[in-house]
Enzyme design. Structure first.
Site, PDB file in Angstrom:
ATOM      1  N   GLU A  62     -66.427 -88.797 -25.140  1.00 13.17           N
ATOM      2  CA  GLU A  62     -68.065 -88.974 -25.264  1.00 13.17           C
ATOM      3  C   GLU A  62     -68.948 -88.077 -26.021  1.00 13.17           C
ATOM      4  OE1 GLU A  62     -69.401 -91.365 -21.864  1.00 13.17           O
ATOM      5  OE2 GLU A  62     -71.317 -90.085 -21.691  1.00 13.17           O
ATOM      6  N   ASP A  63     -68.539 -86.812 -25.723  1.00 18.63           N
ATOM      7  CA  ASP A  63     -69.323 -85.803 -26.209  1.00 18.63           C
ATOM      8  C   ASP A  63     -68.723 -84.841 -26.913  1.00 18.63           C
ATOM      9  OD1 ASP A  63     -71.416 -86.591 -24.586  1.00 18.63           O
ATOM     10  OD2 ASP A  63     -70.722 -85.624 -22.603  1.00 18.63           O
TER      11      ASP A  63
END
Ligand code: ZN
Length: 178
Positions: A62-63
């Site tokens: 996600e990051d």
């Protein structure tokens, strides 16, 4: 001999190396996945190596620039699958992503549900102790309510000790922030 959990910690540390948490203390991002894995082991009694590795890696898709192929190659399909399960669809706007998490919580596999639970404990504690500077009390309390909703929707019997710990952290959040 390599150790899955240590390799996951090292991989996550490299991937998150330039990131800070959103809180006023701007702590190194890696503290968060380390805390989630530690909570699972210490509070939840989790000793499954793949689940602990997934906890350490849970925010890499996600990051960071990490791909599923990379996770599969280095950590296997089991670990990669759990990380995918707890990864938001970044194409969706923020509010829809929050809705999705509420809806998807009940469908998580046992390992992914544990990671999600540890994640919410860590995040609610951060919102209590080190909130982002521009979050007022209402926004912080809304976050706690939403996180409680996600935890309530996790499959029954995910982990009693961690669920109890979440309730304590959430009650403390409401007391401190209100
Ligand atoms: Zn997280």
């Amino acid at each position: 001999m390599s150790n899955l959990v240590l390799e996951a910690a090292y991989f996550a540390a490299r991937k998150h190396r330039d990131q800070k948490r959103k809180g006023v203390d701007a702590s190194p991002y890696i503290n968060h996945p380390l805390e989630v894995a530690s909570l699972l082991a210490r509070v939840g009694g989790v000793d499954d190596q793949e689940t602990l590795a997934a906890a350490l890696l849970h925010d890499t898709l996600e990051d960071t620039e990490t791909t599923v192929a990379e996770l599969v190659e280095l950590f296997g399909k089991g670990v990669s699958g759990m990380v995918e399960e707890v990864t938001d669809d970044k194409k969706l706007p923020k509010e829809e992503r929050k809705e999705e998490q509420l809806k998807r919580a009940s469908t998580l596999s046992p390992g992914a549900a544990l990671v999600k639970l540890g994640d919410k404990i860590s995040n609610v504690r951060d919102v209590t102790e080190h909130p982002p500077e521009d979050w007022n009390a209402e926004r912080r309390l809304n976050y706690v309510d939403w996180a409680s909703g996600v935890v309530d929707n996790l499959p029954v019997g995910t982990n009693a000790a961690l669920e109890e710990h979440f309730e304590k952290i959430a009650a403390e959040a409401r007391r401190v922030i209100a």
